[in-house]
Design an enzyme around this catalytic site. Structure first.
Site, PDB file in Angstrom:
ATOM      1  CD  GLU A  38       3.209  39.753   4.847  1.00 10.88           C
ATOM      2  OE1 GLU A  38       3.813  40.732   5.326  1.00 10.88           O
ATOM      3  OE2 GLU A  38       2.455  39.835   3.854  1.00 10.88           O
ATOM      4  CD  GLU A  65       3.951  42.048   9.658  1.00 13.80           C
ATOM      5  OE1 GLU A  65       3.697  41.336   8.653  1.00 13.80           O
ATOM      6  OE2 GLU A  65       3.867  43.298   9.629  1.00 13.80           O
ATOM      7  CB  ALA A 115       7.001  43.721  10.747  1.00 16.44           C
TER       8      ALA A 115
HETATM    9  N1  BES Z   1       3.449  43.059   4.143  1.00 17.53           N
HETATM   10  C1  BES Z   1       3.741  44.209   4.911  1.00 17.53           C
HETATM   11  C2  BES Z   1       5.156  44.688   4.731  1.00 17.53           C
HETATM   12  C3  BES Z   1       5.423  45.391   3.428  1.00 17.53           C
HETATM   13  C4  BES Z   1       4.942  46.649   3.222  1.00 17.53           C
HETATM   14  C5  BES Z   1       6.176  44.810   2.454  1.00 17.53           C
HETATM   15  C6  BES Z   1       5.201  47.280   2.028  1.00 17.53           C
HETATM   16  C7  BES Z   1       6.426  45.442   1.262  1.00 17.53           C
HETATM   17  C8  BES Z   1       5.954  46.687   1.047  1.00 17.53           C
HETATM   18  C9  BES Z   1       3.520  43.947   6.398  1.00 17.53           C
HETATM   19  O1  BES Z   1       2.606  42.954   6.684  1.00 17.53           O
HETATM   20  C10 BES Z   1       2.977  45.201   6.988  1.00 17.53           C
HETATM   21  O2  BES Z   1       1.873  45.566   6.651  1.00 17.53           O
HETATM   22  N2  BES Z   1       3.726  45.886   7.839  1.00 17.53           N
HETATM   23  C11 BES Z   1       3.337  47.150   8.403  1.00 17.53           C
HETATM   24  C12 BES Z   1       3.148  47.072   9.877  1.00 17.53           C
HETATM   25  C13 BES Z   1       1.744  46.743  10.278  1.00 17.53           C
HETATM   26  C14 BES Z   1       1.586  46.661  11.775  1.00 17.53           C
HETATM   27  C15 BES Z   1       0.724  47.683   9.715  1.00 17.53           C
HETATM   28  C16 BES Z   1       4.465  48.118   8.111  1.00 17.53           C
HETATM   29  O3  BES Z   1       5.511  47.662   7.698  1.00 17.53           O
HETATM   30  O4  BES Z   1       4.276  49.304   8.302  1.00 17.53           O
HETATM   31 ZN    ZN Z   2       0.632  43.468   6.453  1.00 15.43          ZN
END
Ligand code: BES
Ligand code: ZN
Length: 854
Positions: free
Chosen positions: A265, A299, A263
């Site tokens: 944010e 998120e 996901a």
């Molecule tokens: N900001 C990240 C998404 C992201 C990850 C964008 C890598 C660009 C590169 C988001 O907040 C996030 O951490 N998502 C996790 C899920 C979370 C529940 C740990 C993910 O995408 O695995």
């Molecule tokens: Zn994150």
């Protein structure tokens, strides 16, 4: 490593007017931009970020055009050269750029889905970390916060969603409309989002008056309510906890059929992989429900921590991700206290962080970032899980109230601005009166963590290395992490945590007691070196559950880590497993079965593996008997989670009754019966373990038509568990066929590597298709960097460590440099462990067999 230029040092944007015109026929887009900015020093050249865009019609301050416009692919910039020097101070730059929606899951990209049998396309964005520059020209750095005023011209029948509400929709010629959005708050480029497509949604408002919607492509309306309810409750919780109202008027959460991460944010327009948002109440397992809550809570935490207050540069990424990972657990625990979220936190985050951080090839939480293409590799267990773990340690050290007050000071002080790690410590230090910066900077600026041992009544700490080779190289010098150190005593009392940052005397009560357990609740980030006599002294208390689950978990996980690192041996760990086979706490039991699994994993000798399987069956039987197949009304959540784990092991270790029942359920499923969502995986696994082509085809057919995204993934993963080589081949080929979305391919490979029978074929396949993977994922997007560690998970020999290292070295890519070193190291650790312990393990299992038969 090349140092990345910081364009913000010269150009400070204040406001962007972005006018995007999207053509869904040929997937071309045009963006008209007006950028208000300040120039820091007079210059002939203006340098901004831009990638794969054609930049035309550039005009500065309404009059001067540049003499040249040059794109640099290498630097991802466009350089505008003006004949006359541009004065320092405020200016307005207007330009037009054109580009194409890509299919690579980042930047401005397209995603496809079918509805009513018709293939459809939507457009969406993924800008973190450095992909906003693929959609518009600007200063694409987290500190370059600006106000965005966006409008989009799109086909009239489609919906456009962005960070803020649309305030105006006008006619824009035949079949077209122009949607204008409210100006955003001051924010970073990586948080901007816009989506265009056909959507359906559900809606509800929070008690504080924020309008929340959950969107998906048509036909999924029945799967949106759980996420909506969760988001409403979570937003209220954070509003109270952070002491600041949610800064926007609305929160949209959108499920995107093709999505690289879990996901993202984006402020007010959070995007999700379908599996992380949709939930079919009829078909959902508890663990999947937990996943949705986890991701939503994560998120939404970023809306404050990350979006309102943002790290100044990517080297402090952990501030975003570590904190969100910690506070998501706080929110889960608040919303669903019966889930034991903090015990799971130890099981998932602390354990996972310690595993990666035990390698010499780890990195400090605060990490230097060179090539932007290597950015993806820092979205790893160190930034997320170690970051969250050290925050949890601090939370316990300061106390919940003081910690929360400090956070509020930090957020209030830095809202709409940027910070470095020190700013957080400063606020927490002021409020607590404790030396937070001094304590915490050791944890965030150094790689690794300590292991504590007790020698002559003293507490000694050294850096922990999973690899005995590395420990030897490092010598045995004491280290000086500031550890909040306390112990649990037989009376159940805990000694107060004292800061230990060098050899000090063990507390007198511990010296005098029959036993003591260091690190109450396992909240400080260190391991304990358990000696044989210490384990002996603890064993009765352990068996009688006089030690709390989190502490039992800590003992088991430290003993296994100690065995792997050569402080103790596999036999000691196995004996611990044997003595605790009645363990009924899910998380402790997970450490036991996971530890046993890691031992079995390193065994390459077939005869020895069979002995292990017999031991495994014996180990799992008490819990099979305890839990059975039928949930008891009102049972604890941990039993519901443990049942499928235990039964799967029953299938794995060939328990005849469990296998027969699982197969019976699978047969029913093929005839149209519904499976219990929590036990679906057990039935599917049995079908794969004992099935052939017919079962493979039946599951594939179900996979193709399944509507629930999670069930679909369950089915796909099952296809990777068949044992015939020909079926592994079919599974891998399926991974790159139209049946599997590119977003899911990395899981196909991970499952392939996890299969003993399939691992060689998976490795061959990975090498043969490496250029395809680089093409698909090489330009960023959180996937390529996973391959080396997935491969490492399947192998345990020095020869394979060499082979994996050699292959990736021959195919270098900035996103896999560190992961490759980690992969090689971790395979070598397993190989060494096996060589050290195989004779002892065999002897132990022979004795066990003899006594067990008698
Ligand atoms: N900001 C990240 C998404 C992201 C990850 C964008 C890598 C660009 C590169 C988001 O907040 C996030 O951490 N998502 C996790 C899920 C979370 C529940 C740990 C993910 O995408 O695995
Ligand atoms: Zn994150």
């Amino acid at each position: 490593m090349a140092k990345v230029a910081r364009l913000l040092e010269q150009i400070i944007p204040e406001r962007y007017g972005l006018d995007i015109d999207l053509n869904m026929q040929d997937f071309g887009f045009a963006v008209g931009e007006v950028i208000d900015f300040s120039l820091v020093k007079p210059a002939h050249e203006l340098v901004l970020h831009a990638v794969r865009l054609d930049v035309t019609r550039v005009v500065l301050d309404g009059r001067s055009a540049p003499v040249s416009v040059t794109l640099s692919k290498e630097d991802e910039t466009v350089t505008l050269v003006f004949e006359d020097e541009v004065a320092a101070g405020r200016h307005t730059l207007s330009l037009k750029a054109t580009g194409t929606l890509n299919e690579s899951l980042r930047g401005f990209y397209r995603s496809t889905y079918t509805h009513g049998g018709v293939e459809k396309t939507m457009a969406t964005t993924q800008f973190e970390a450095v992909h906003a520059r693929e959609a518009f020209v600007g200063i694409d750095e987290p500190s370059a916060k600006a106000i965005f005023e966006l409008s989009m011209t799109v086909p009239s029948e489609l919906t456009a969603i962005s960070n803020t509400n649309a305030h105006d929709v006008e006619d824009a010629g035949p079949g077209r409309k122009r949607v204008s959005f409210d100006p955003t708050p001051r924010m970073s480029t990586y948080l901007l989002a816009f989506l265009v497509g056909e959507f359906e949604y559900v809606e509800k408002s929070t008690p504080e008056g924020v309008r929340v919607r959950v969107y998906a492509t048509p036909g999924k309306l029945g799967q949106l309510d759980f996420a909506l309810e969760t988001a409403v409750r979570t937003l209220s919780f954070y509003t109270e906890y952070f002491g600041i109202a949610y800064p926007l008027r609305k929160m949209d959460m959108i499920a995107v059929p093709d999505f690289a991460a879990g996901a993202m944010e984006n402020w007010g327009a959070v995007t999700y992989r379908e599996t992380a948002l949709l939930l079919d109440p009829e078909k959902t397992s508890l663990s999947h429900k937990q996943r949705v809550v986890e991701v939503v809570a994560h998120e939404l935490a970023h809306q404050w921590f990350g979006n309102l207050v943002t790290m100044a540069w990517w080297d402090d990424l952990w501030l975003n991700e570590g904190f969100a990972t910690w506070v998501e657990t706080l929110a889960m625990d608040k919303l669903f206290p019966e889930w034991n979220a903090w015990e799971e936190f130890a099981n998932v985050n602390v354990a996972y962080a310690m595993e990666l951080d035990g390698l010499v090839n780890t990195h400090p939480i605060q990490v230097e970032v060179g090539d932007p293409r290597s950015l993806d590799e820092i979205f790893d267990a160190i930034s997320y899980s170690k970051g969250a773990s050290v925050i949890d340690m601090l939370h316990h050290y300061l106390g919940a109230d003081v910690f929360a007050r400090g956070l509020r000071v930090y957020l209030e002080r830095h809202k709409y601005a940027n910070t470095v790690t020190h700013d957080l410590w400063k606020a927490l230090g002021e409020v607590s009166g404790k030396p937070v910066d001094e304590v915490m900077s050791a944890w965030t600026s150094r790689p690794g963590y300590p292991i504590v041992s007790f020698e002559d009544g003293q507490i000694i700490q050294r850096r922990f290395f999973s690899s005995p080779r590395e420990a030897k190289k490092a010598g045995d010098g004491a280290s000086d992490w500031p550890i909040p150190f306390g112990v649990v005593l037989p009376s159940g009392t805990e000694t107060p945590a004292i800061l230990v940052n060098g050899p000090v005397d063990l507390p007198a009560q511990a010296m005098a007691a029959d036993w003591f357990k260091p690190n109450p609740d396992q909240t400080a980030f260190f391991r304990t070196q358990y000696t044989g006599p210490m384990i002996e002294a603890l064993s009765v208390a352990l068996q009688q559950h006089h030690i709390k689950p989190k502490d039992r978990f800590g003992i088991v996980s430290d003993v296994f880590a100690g065995a792997e690192a050569g402080h103790t041996d596999g036999v000691t760990a196995l004996k611990l497993v044997a003595s605790l086979r009645d363990e009924s706490d899910y998380v402790v039991w997970n450490a036991l079965s996971g530890g046993l699994g890691s031992l079995i994993g390193i065994v390459e000798d077939e005869a020895l593996r069979q002995k292990f399987d017999a031991f495994g069956l014996w180990m799992v039987q008490p819990n099979i008997a305890r839990l059975g197949w039928v949930p008891r009304p009102g049972e604890v959540v941990f039993d519901t989670l443990m049942r499928p784990a235990v039964l799967q092991l029953g299938v794995r270790f060939d328990d005849p009754a469990v296998t027969a029942e699982a197969q019976r359920q699978f047969d029913g499923y093929l005839r149209g019966d519904e499976l219990d969502p929590d036990l679906r995986g057990v039935a599917l696994y049995a079908a794969a373990r004992h099935g052939g082509q017919a079962e493979f085809d039946a599951i594939l057919a179900r996979y193709r038509t399944e509507e629930s995204p999670q069930v679909k993934m369950n089915l796909l993963s099952t296809l990777g568990r068949f044992r015939e080589a020909a079926l592994t081949e079919q599974f891998l080929k399926l991974g790159i066929s139209d049946d599997v979305r590119p977003q899911d391919l990395f899981m196909v490979l991970a499952w392939g590597f996890r299969s003993r029978e399939g691992r060689d074929a998976t490795w061959k396949f990975t090498q043969e298709h490496w250029s395809l993977f680089v093409r698909r994922y090489g330009a960023g997007g959180h996937m390529l960097e996973r391959f080396p560690l997935y491969a490492a998970a399947g192998f345990n020999t020095q020869a394979m460590a060499d082979e994996i290292g050699a292959f990736f070295a021959a195919h270098p890519h900035p996103a896999i440099t560190r992961p490759t070193a980690q992969a090689v190291e971790s395979v070598e650790i397993k190989a060494d462990w096996y060589q050290r312990d195989k004779t002892g393990l065999e002897q132990y299992l022979n004795e066990w067999e003899a006594t067990n038969r008698a």
